[in-house]
Design a protein around this motif. Sequence first.
Motif, PDB file in Angstrom:
ATOM      1  N   PHE B   7       0.758  -1.253   0.069  1.00 26.91           N
ATOM      2  CA  PHE B   7      -0.093   0.065   0.016  1.00 26.91           C
ATOM      3  C   PHE B   7       0.780   1.398  -0.114  1.00 26.91           C
ATOM      4  CE2 PHE B   7      -2.776  -3.325   1.937  1.00 26.91           C
ATOM      5  CZ  PHE B   7      -3.846  -3.132   1.086  1.00 26.91           C
ATOM      6  N   PRO B   8       0.665   2.181  -0.788  1.00 28.14           N
ATOM      7  CA  PRO B   8       1.231   3.393  -0.528  1.00 28.14           C
ATOM      8  C   PRO B   8       1.415   4.011   0.693  1.00 28.14           C
ATOM      9  CG  PRO B   8      -0.703   3.814  -2.113  1.00 28.14           C
ATOM     10  CD  PRO B   8      -0.548   2.379  -1.717  1.00 28.14           C
ATOM     11  N   ALA B   9       2.610   4.534   1.020  1.00 30.20           N
ATOM     12  CA  ALA B   9       2.837   4.969   2.602  1.00 30.20           C
ATOM     13  C   ALA B   9       1.784   6.050   2.838  1.00 30.20           C
ATOM     14  CB  ALA B   9       4.200   5.263   2.783  1.00 30.20           C
ATOM     15  N   PRO B  10       1.651   6.933   2.023  1.00 30.24           N
ATOM     16  CA  PRO B  10       0.993   8.230   2.464  1.00 30.24           C
ATOM     17  C   PRO B  10      -0.508   7.815   2.759  1.00 30.24           C
ATOM     18  CG  PRO B  10       2.152   8.927   0.575  1.00 30.24           C
ATOM     19  CD  PRO B  10       2.287   7.216   0.516  1.00 30.24           C
ATOM     20  N   LEU B  11      -1.079   6.725   1.883  1.00 24.54           N
ATOM     21  CA  LEU B  11      -2.382   6.378   2.159  1.00 24.54           C
ATOM     22  C   LEU B  11      -2.559   5.850   3.394  1.00 24.54           C
ATOM     23  CD1 LEU B  11      -5.360   5.654   1.362  1.00 24.54           C
ATOM     24  CD2 LEU B  11      -4.401   3.275   0.285  1.00 24.54           C
ATOM     25  N   LEU B  12      -1.469   4.860   3.891  1.00 25.00           N
ATOM     26  CA  LEU B  12      -1.319   4.217   5.141  1.00 25.00           C
ATOM     27  C   LEU B  12      -1.437   5.198   6.160  1.00 25.00           C
ATOM     28  CD1 LEU B  12      -1.554   1.298   6.058  1.00 25.00           C
ATOM     29  CD2 LEU B  12       1.235   1.537   6.209  1.00 25.00           C
ATOM     30  N   PHE B  13      -0.619   6.065   6.074  1.00 26.18           N
ATOM     31  CA  PHE B  13      -0.448   7.449   7.158  1.00 26.18           C
ATOM     32  C   PHE B  13      -1.469   8.165   7.259  1.00 26.18           C
ATOM     33  CE2 PHE B  13       4.309   6.250   6.693  1.00 26.18           C
ATOM     34  CZ  PHE B  13       4.546   5.653   7.920  1.00 26.18           C
ATOM     35  N   GLY B  14      -1.996   8.371   6.105  1.00 28.61           N
ATOM     36  CA  GLY B  14      -3.327   9.385   5.892  1.00 28.61           C
ATOM     37  C   GLY B  14      -4.555   8.586   6.965  1.00 28.61           C
ATOM     38  N   GLN B  15      -4.624   7.321   6.668  1.00 26.23           N
ATOM     39  CA  GLN B  15      -5.821   6.604   7.270  1.00 26.23           C
ATOM     40  C   GLN B  15      -5.465   6.437   8.764  1.00 26.23           C
ATOM     41  OE1 GLN B  15      -8.610   6.147   6.490  1.00 26.23           O
ATOM     42  NE2 GLN B  15      -8.576   6.668   4.476  1.00 26.23           N
ATOM     43  N   LEU B  16      -4.210   6.086   8.997  1.00 26.70           N
ATOM     44  CA  LEU B  16      -3.654   6.211  10.427  1.00 26.70           C
ATOM     45  C   LEU B  16      -4.158   7.338  11.224  1.00 26.70           C
ATOM     46  CD1 LEU B  16      -2.472   3.642  11.978  1.00 26.70           C
ATOM     47  CD2 LEU B  16      -0.227   5.031  11.713  1.00 26.70           C
ATOM     48  N   LEU B  17      -3.679   8.358  10.625  1.00 23.28           N
ATOM     49  CA  LEU B  17      -4.024   9.632  11.207  1.00 23.28           C
ATOM     50  C   LEU B  17      -5.424   9.832  11.463  1.00 23.28           C
ATOM     51  CD1 LEU B  17      -2.968  12.630  12.106  1.00 23.28           C
ATOM     52  CD2 LEU B  17      -3.331  13.510  10.010  1.00 23.28           C
ATOM     53  N   LEU B  18      -6.094   9.621  10.474  1.00 19.98           N
ATOM     54  CA  LEU B  18      -7.705   9.729  10.695  1.00 19.98           C
ATOM     55  C   LEU B  18      -8.235   8.784  11.702  1.00 19.98           C
ATOM     56  CD1 LEU B  18      -9.151  11.518   8.328  1.00 19.98           C
ATOM     57  CD2 LEU B  18     -10.361   9.281   7.538  1.00 19.98           C
ATOM     58  N   GLY B  19      -7.597   7.612  11.941  1.00 24.16           N
ATOM     59  CA  GLY B  19      -7.820   6.787  12.978  1.00 24.16           C
ATOM     60  C   GLY B  19      -7.582   7.202  14.245  1.00 24.16           C
ATOM     61  N   VAL B  20      -6.420   7.964  14.517  1.00 29.73           N
ATOM     62  CA  VAL B  20      -5.977   8.353  15.678  1.00 29.73           C
ATOM     63  C   VAL B  20      -6.990   9.725  16.003  1.00 29.73           C
ATOM     64  CG1 VAL B  20      -4.055   9.689  16.922  1.00 29.73           C
ATOM     65  CG2 VAL B  20      -3.797   7.725  15.637  1.00 29.73           C
ATOM     66  N   ILE B  21      -7.203  10.351  15.157  1.00 34.62           N
ATOM     67  CA  ILE B  21      -8.407  11.608  15.292  1.00 34.62           C
ATOM     68  C   ILE B  21      -9.546  11.210  15.791  1.00 34.62           C
ATOM     69  CG2 ILE B  21      -9.486  13.544  14.399  1.00 34.62           C
ATOM     70  CD1 ILE B  21      -6.912  14.317  14.146  1.00 34.62           C
ATOM     71  N   ASN B  22     -10.182   9.982  15.109  1.00 42.23           N
ATOM     72  CA  ASN B  22     -11.361   9.558  15.467  1.00 42.23           C
ATOM     73  C   ASN B  22     -11.147   8.956  16.940  1.00 42.23           C
ATOM     74  OD1 ASN B  22     -13.157  10.252  13.539  1.00 42.23           O
ATOM     75  ND2 ASN B  22     -12.685   8.234  12.244  1.00 42.23           N
ATOM     76  N   GLY B  23     -10.045   8.205  17.134  1.00 43.90           N
ATOM     77  CA  GLY B  23      -9.914   7.429  18.568  1.00 43.90           C
ATOM     78  C   GLY B  23      -9.837   8.630  19.362  1.00 43.90           C
ATOM     79  N   ALA B  24      -9.206   9.809  19.212  1.00 41.67           N
ATOM     80  CA  ALA B  24      -9.223  11.007  20.307  1.00 41.67           C
ATOM     81  C   ALA B  24     -10.711  11.241  20.713  1.00 41.67           C
ATOM     82  CB  ALA B  24      -8.528  12.225  19.574  1.00 41.67           C
ATOM     83  N   PHE B  25     -11.594  11.234  19.732  1.00 39.08           N
ATOM     84  CA  PHE B  25     -13.226  11.781  20.011  1.00 39.08           C
ATOM     85  C   PHE B  25     -13.583  10.530  20.773  1.00 39.08           C
ATOM     86  CE2 PHE B  25     -12.307  14.762  16.356  1.00 39.08           C
ATOM     87  CZ  PHE B  25     -12.434  15.661  17.097  1.00 39.08           C
ATOM     88  N   TYR B  26     -13.344   9.355  20.256  1.00 35.92           N
ATOM     89  CA  TYR B  26     -13.759   8.033  21.106  1.00 35.92           C
ATOM     90  C   TYR B  26     -13.575   7.874  22.612  1.00 35.92           C
ATOM     91  CZ  TYR B  26     -14.750   6.068  16.379  1.00 35.92           C
ATOM     92  OH  TYR B  26     -15.008   5.735  15.030  1.00 35.92           O
ATOM     93  N   ALA B  27     -12.230   8.489  22.648  1.00 34.12           N
ATOM     94  CA  ALA B  27     -11.620   8.408  23.957  1.00 34.12           C
ATOM     95  C   ALA B  27     -12.301   9.517  24.842  1.00 34.12           C
ATOM     96  CB  ALA B  27     -10.079   8.726  24.080  1.00 34.12           C
TER      97      ALA B  27
END
Lengths: 234, 295
Positions: B7-27
């Motif tokens: 997988f292209p790294a920017p896609l992976l990191f982009g989604q990871l960041l999105l996940g961490v952001i969502n995770g911040a709100f979940y938390a």
Amino acid sequence: MAEPMLQVRDLNAWYGESHVLHGVDFDVGEGEVVTLLGRNGAGKTTTMKSIMGLVPRRAGSIRFRGAELVGMRPDLIARTGIGFCPEERGIFASLDVTENLMLPREVAPGGLSVAEIHTLFPNLKERARSQGTKLSGGEQQMLAIGRILRTGAKLLLLDEPTEGLAPVIVQQIGRTIREIKARGFTVLLVEQNFRFAATLADRHYVMEHGRIIDMIPNAELEARMDTLHEYLGV
Amino acid sequence: MFTILGFPAPLLFGQLLLGVINGAFYALLSLGLAVIFGMLNIVNFAHGALFMLGAFVAWGLLEYLGIGYWWALVLAPLVVGAFGIVLEKLLISRLYKLDHLYGLLLTFGLALIIEGLARNNFGSSGMPYPIPASLQGAMNLGFMFLPVYRGWVVVAALVMCLATWVVIEKTPLGATLRAATENAKLVQAFGVNVPLMITLTYAGGVALAAFAGVLAAPIYSVNPNMGANFIIVVFAVVVIGGMGSILGSVVTGFGLGVIEGLTKVFYPQASATVIFLVMIIVLLARPAGLFGRAA
């Protein structure tokens, strides 16, 4: 005659539909150690809880230093100067020993300092950072008594402080109660073990079926041992 | 462009960041839910609506009074917290002696009313909320560009979670709170005004939700459904973390955000369901949740 420190008159209490106390009357004078004796289910613990406002419904009169406690919220009752040590000890599992010790609010000046409590119960100092419920039964009981000595409350309600404890711990608790009596505290004690109670108390009230049926001054206890045995069914 | 596992790294990191952001709100959201559940024994279904209300208060402050983001971050939690006090005093406090289900029904109804009123007055398309000037732009991290605001959200959420944890685990106030969660009656018999404490706990929990709402406003548009979109996942987070567990909420919140983000890269079709899959597996293995104490 001056009103006694604690005056209970025609106290009734209910748990839902079941009517547990049927007109309890007794007095505790300032500086006295008074016991409530009686069989299981006689209403001793319920009497304690009624004084603290921890039963769902109560009626009658409980006067403490002139204030009427029936109708008052439990936190305000505590703040009139009453410390409560419940039968199940009530040590909090999510708090360490020090947090448990510091939990009850100071209600008046003149309570024991933490250092004095540690002198009475050295185990509590050694285990200050342990989780409250990791203590032995005896240590938990010391913690349960120690934490209400800190608050400055002058009337202590101790519900079966010796239940299930080893004789050496029972002796230590006996010494503690004599010590706090000497310091001017007043104690209302629920006890199954009247031999233990006899070494401490000034007077004994006998309860049966939610009523006080007799009062025996400690000096007459020996002479009336047969009657007491009959009351308690031992 | 380099790739990771094909997988292209920017896609992976982009989604990871999105996940961490969502995770911040979940938390942040599950933290408030956990505190409220621990103390009030009520599953606060209105939590998502109050999160949304936080964002709306921020928007209203800017739109009508010209009060900007930083003040909103302070004021919106206060306003929503005060609203929480009214809700608790007026409605929720009447249900403590009844079954959990009544609290759930009441707060669910409150959520529908609050969200309905917002939809009625502002429509459901959403209003934009600008990123404050000081947090605009992006940083080059070498392997990806990180929008400054998103980095700020993660940091602010982490700090707030840590602060809440410190208050609850390390202060006398927190000790009283924990004790009251175990045995409220006895704590009251020790001279603590427990009813007041319960009210303030509810206010504090919903203030956390409002804080999250303000953080969310510049990322998602301010719209009446923003809470409803989050809340179902947040309940899954609370269940997985263990009802009433503070640490569990925070760790699980961020963890599930990341899992969700990564699933979007590796198998996008499952990204909406993966959290519930995790929930089923966790509940089968540990019915009290990952960090919960067995009753």
